[in-house]
Each structure stands twice: as structure tokens, then as C-alpha cells.
Motif scaffolding. Structure first.
Motif, short mmCIF file in Angstrom:
data_model
loop_
_atom_site.label_atom_id
_atom_site.label_comp_id
_atom_site.label_asym_id
_atom_site.label_seq_id
_atom_site.Cartn_x
_atom_site.Cartn_y
_atom_site.Cartn_z
N VAL A 175 0.85 -1.20 0.00
CA VAL A 175 0.00 0.00 0.00
C VAL A 175 0.89 1.25 0.00
CG1 VAL A 175 -1.75 1.31 1.24
CG2 VAL A 175 -1.92 -1.18 1.09
N MET A 221 -4.06 -5.55 7.52
CA MET A 221 -3.19 -4.41 7.28
C MET A 221 -2.00 -4.52 8.25
SD MET A 221 -6.47 -1.78 6.90
CE MET A 221 -5.71 -0.47 7.74
N THR A 222 -1.18 -3.50 8.32
CA THR A 222 0.03 -3.58 9.15
C THR A 222 -0.24 -4.14 10.55
OG1 THR A 222 1.19 -1.83 7.97
CG2 THR A 222 1.81 -2.17 10.27
N LYS A 237 0.06 4.48 -0.97
CA LYS A 237 -0.60 5.81 -0.96
C LYS A 237 0.25 6.80 -0.18
CE LYS A 237 -3.35 4.66 3.09
NZ LYS A 237 -4.53 3.94 3.57
N MET A 292 -12.41 -4.35 6.41
CA MET A 292 -11.50 -3.78 7.41
C MET A 292 -12.08 -4.07 8.79
SD MET A 292 -9.81 -0.42 6.05
CE MET A 292 -10.83 0.77 5.41
N ILE A 297 -7.61 0.53 -3.64
CA ILE A 297 -8.05 -0.04 -2.36
C ILE A 297 -8.99 0.88 -1.57
CG2 ILE A 297 -5.98 -1.45 -2.11
CD1 ILE A 297 -5.04 0.63 0.01
N ILE A 307 -0.61 -4.09 2.99
CA ILE A 307 0.31 -3.58 4.01
C ILE A 307 1.02 -2.33 3.51
CG2 ILE A 307 2.31 -4.15 5.45
CD1 ILE A 307 1.48 -7.07 5.32
C1 PLP Z 1 -4.04 2.68 4.06
C2 PLP Z 1 -4.74 1.40 3.86
C3 PLP Z 1 -4.12 0.16 4.14
C4 PLP Z 1 -2.72 0.03 4.70
O1 PLP Z 1 -2.67 0.39 6.04
P1 PLP Z 1 -1.33 0.20 6.92
O2 PLP Z 1 -1.85 0.25 8.31
O3 PLP Z 1 -0.44 1.34 6.59
O4 PLP Z 1 -0.75 -1.12 6.58
C5 PLP Z 1 -4.84 -0.99 3.87
N1 PLP Z 1 -6.10 -0.95 3.38
C6 PLP Z 1 -6.73 0.21 3.11
C7 PLP Z 1 -8.10 0.18 2.56
C8 PLP Z 1 -6.08 1.42 3.35
O5 PLP Z 1 -6.72 2.56 3.08
#
Ligand code: PLP
Length: 221
Positions: A24, A196-197, A26, A154, A68, A213
Motif C-alpha cells: 500500500v 493491514m500492518t 498511498k 477492514m 483499495i 500492508i
Molecule cells: C491505508 C490502507 C491500508 C494500509 O494500512 P497500513 O496500516 O499502513 O498497513 C490498507 N487498506 C486500506 C483500505 C487502506 O486505506
């Protein structure tokens, strides 16, 4: 090797072979993505259309770009020519527009349904009830330029690991139910995008095969 590359390779080494990694990226500069690319990473996740457009223009063409974040229907047209996977389809309106733009580009675009299972109030994602209802009504069956590949979610932002586990398990159950009922004949419906992380080890234990991640690879944003 750079620190970023070390972190990336360490994460990849620890993932089970069936779990794919979306890096990820962004808010990260192009140079950071290039570093990850040079260490073999090919799937990158972005959450803003304009930022993705700029990076897509500059970076190597064999990158698989995943969208994402929340995607507005009126911006689908910008990414429709090249996007590999849209993770967060959260409305019929968006899905309809993806189908339309994919058709214009002579493509079939892979999509995941975003399911809202967290306890937090957020604006985005189908509730489980809405999702079942949507599948039952069946308008999606006529969307021939969309490929239905699975579910994304999420977890609640919390320290309660059991809560997180429970939510991912709910998502996995919904995925199994959906596959059994509607996509039994489809090899495509196979992707579970959660983790995620902070929670990806739990996510993998609870059936994720696509983790997203960012921070753990690139550092904070
Ligand atoms: C930013 C984001 C992530 C990554 O998050 P981290 O905590 O930095 O790993 C994953 N999924 C989505 C939808 C996000 O917006």
C-alpha cells in the motif's frame, strides 16, 4: 539493499505461499515504490485516483495496480483502462459504472465487494444484509464486464485482538456462504482481502489470502 527493501523482503518471506501482498503505497513518493519494485514487488495499492494516475504514468508497466480506497463512480473512467483489481466496491451504482467503463475499454475488470463488518460507523461498504439482498436480486448477473473475485473488509480499529479475529471470521464465513450459493462454478471468486500492518497475522489465520500492508513496508505516511 535499502531498509525499505529489507522490510519488504522480510514480510514476503513470512507470508504463507497462498497469501498475496499488496504494497500500500498511498502518499509515498515514486522513489519508494521504485525501491519496492526493484526488490521484486509488483502489486501496489493506491487509494486516490489522481495520485494513482501520476504514479501509473511514471512507473514500470508490469505493475499490477490495485485500487483499495473508496472510489467515486465519476472517477472510474480514469483508471478503467489499466486497473487490475478494485478492492472496495461498496454500491450498486459504483459496480454499474465499473461495468460500463470496462466495456468501453474492452476489458473485464476484477472487483471485490467491500463488506462492512466493523463496529465503527463508517460510510462505506455493504452490510451483510444489504450484500445478501444485492446478490439475491441478481442484477449483477448481467454485468459481463465485471469479474467477481471475492470480498474485502477492514476490522474495527481496536486493541481487542479477539474482536478483530471475530470480524475477520465473520467475513470468511460470508465469503464461503457466497461462494457456495452464487459462485460455485467460478474459479474467479477466490480472494479474501483483509489484514493491514497491525492485524495481518490474525487476518491470515482467519482466511485472508490478500493482505494490504503499507506502514510496515514504507514507514509512516
Ligand atoms: C491505508 C490502507 C491500508 C494500509 O494500512 P497500513 O496500516 O499502513 O498497513 C490498507 N487498506 C486500506 C483500505 C487502506 O486505506
Amino acid at each position: 539493499m535499502t531498509e525499505l527493501q529489507n522490510r519488504l523482503i522480510q514480510i514476503r518471506r513470512e507470508l504463507p505461499p497462498e497469501v498475496h501482498l499488496v504494497a500500500v503505497s498511498k502518499f509515498q513518493p515514486v522513489s519508494a515504490l521504485q525501491e519496492a519494485y526493484d526488490a521484486g514487488q509488483r502489486i501496489f495499492g493506491e487509494s486516490r485516483v489522481q495520485e494513482l494516475q501520476q504514479k501509473h504514468e511514471i512507473l514500470p508497466t508490469d505493475i499490477e495496480w490495485h485500487f483499495i480506497g473508496h472510489l467515486q463512480a465519476n472517477k472510474v473512467k480514469y483508471i478503467a483502462p489499466y486497473i487490475s483489481l478494485i478492492h472496495a466496491v461498496d454500491s450498486v451504482k459504483l459496480l454499474t459504472e465499473i461495468d460500463r467503463q470496462a466495456q468501453k475499454n474492452n476489458r473485464v475488470i476484477s472487483c471485490l465487494f467491500q463488506i462492512h463488518i466493523a463496529q465503527e460507523e463508517t460510510k462505506y461498504g455493504f452490510s451483510i444484509e444489504e450484500f445478501r439482498d444485492f446478490l439475491e436480486k441478481g442484477a449483477w448477473r448481467g454485468m459481463s464486464n465485471v469479474r467477481f473475485c471475492g470480498i474485502m473488509c477492514m476490522a474495527t480499529f481496536t486493541d481487542d485482538r479477539e474482536q478483530i479475529r471475530k470480524e475477520f471470521r465473520t467475513a470468511r464465513d460470508l465469503f464461503e456462504e457466497t461462494r457456495e450459493r452464487y459462485f460455485k462454478e467460478s474459479k474467479d471468486f477466490s480472494q479474501c482481502s483483509w489484514g493491514m500492518t497491525d492485524d495481518y497475522p490474525i487476518a491470515i489465520e482467519e482466511g485472508s489470502n490478500l493482505v494490504r500492508i503499507g506502514t510496515k513496508i514504507f514507514g509512516s505516511r
